[in-house]
Design an enzyme around this catalytic site. Structure first.
Site, short mmCIF file in Angstrom:
data_model
loop_
_atom_site.label_atom_id
_atom_site.label_comp_id
_atom_site.label_asym_id
_atom_site.label_seq_id
_atom_site.Cartn_x
_atom_site.Cartn_y
_atom_site.Cartn_z
N ALA A 66 0.78 -1.15 -0.13
CA ALA A 66 -0.08 -0.26 -0.03
C ALA A 66 0.97 1.29 -0.16
O ALA A 66 2.05 1.09 0.36
CB ALA A 66 -1.00 0.04 1.28
N GLY A 111 0.61 -5.24 0.77
CA GLY A 111 -0.51 -5.32 -0.15
C GLY A 111 -0.25 -5.76 -1.50
O GLY A 111 -1.13 -6.45 -2.04
N GLU A 134 4.42 -4.90 7.28
CA GLU A 134 3.97 -3.79 8.05
C GLU A 134 4.12 -3.69 9.32
O GLU A 134 4.16 -2.49 9.84
CB GLU A 134 2.34 -4.33 7.96
#
Ligand code: COA
Length: 260
Positions: A66, A111, A134
């Site tokens: 992301a 992502g 993440e």
């Protein structure tokens, strides 16, 4: 619709969707996620498309996650909304009824790894790298990483990747079952296309039923999953494709499926 952050090309019944933001390693910002949703619906709805190949532009990345610039600015409410929207788009891909292969040409992180996992099959170039980093950013996966990774590679291996945020190479991803095959970079697109072409030679309704049986059946109890399989088996028995496939076998000729 015209696309700005991806390309959409159809050849030989395969729609190739290429995430095209190579200067940012194809990171998924909101605009790109919106376009991806539209592209998935286009592939699902077009009669001249039987399968989807998803890849990233440039030599370096499939999708590096992301967009961290957007994540950095989010609060709890828009953060949750962003996760839900990404999850919806990836779920639409997974449930589009046509086989989807991720051709992973480089970094598939966060992502990007989640996007690859929402595809039905994954082919990796030798230099591809996978990970869910993440936690290194103080956040967790938001697009299905904690859900699909343990289903694909098992709880222990998934937790190791999720908790360390470590990157693994394509061979390790193959070893743990995260990817279906590893090929030299120059063979990535041809091998992915060949895989889809082999699938496209089979009955389209049968393919759709297999996708549905596995997707739905994995979350059912054994008896319910078996009943779903029997129901789909029965449904397929009413199709012209089933009559054609069995007649072709008995007549020792190749089948001509029509998807009816
Ligand atoms: N979001 C936004 N921008 C990203 C990005 C992301 N997820 N990943 C890479 N980029 C951008 C970089 O900021 C850089 O932009 P700039 O040229 O304008 O500075 C460009 O893409 C190239 O990346 P760079 O970091 O310079 O390449 P590298 O070869 O040194 O490192 C990675 C490659 C993949 C190891 C590194 O980019 C990285 O760790 N990216 C983030 C991965 C991640 O944490 N993903 C999960 C996000 S939730």
């Amino acid at each position: 619709m015209g696309y700005e952050l991806l390309t959409f090309q159809v050849a030989d019944r395969i729609a190739t969707i290429t995430v095209n933001r190579p200067d940012k390693l194809n990171a998924l910002n909101d605009a790109l996620m919106r376009e991806l949703g539209v592209a998935i619906d286009e592939a699902r709805d077009r009669d001249d498309v039987g399968a989807v190949l998803l890849t990233g532009a440039g030599p370096k990345a499939f999708v590096a996650g992301a967009d961290i610039g957007e994540i950095a600015a989010q609060g709890p409410v828009d953060g949750k909304a962003r996760a839900l929207e990404g999850q919806r788009v990836f779920r639409r891909l997974e449930r589009c009824g046509k086989p989807v292969v991720a051709a992973v040409n480089g970094f598939a992180l966060g992502g990007g790894c989640e996007l690859a996992m929402a595809c039905h099959l994954r082919v990796a170039a030798e230099g591809a790298r996978f990970g869910q980093p993440e936690v290194k950013l103080g956040i967790g996966p938001g697009y299905g990483g904690t859900v699909r990774l343990p289903r694909l590679v098992g709880r222990g291996r998934a937790l190791e990747l999720l908790l360390t945020g470590a990157m693994i190479d394509a061979q390790e991803a193959f070893r743990i079952g995260l990817v279906n095959r590893v090929v030299p970079a120059e063979r990535l697109l041809p091998e992915s296309e060949q895989l889809l072409t082999a699938i496209l030679a089979n009955g389209p309704l049968a393919i759709q039923a297999c996708l549905e049986a596995v997707d739905t059946g994995l979350d059912l109890g054994l008896d319910e999953a078996l009943l779903l399989e029997a129901n789909l088996f029965g449904l397929l028995s009413g199709t012209a494709d089933m009559r054609e496939g069995t007649a072709a076998f008995l007549a020792k000729r190749p089948p001509r499926f029509t998807g009816a």
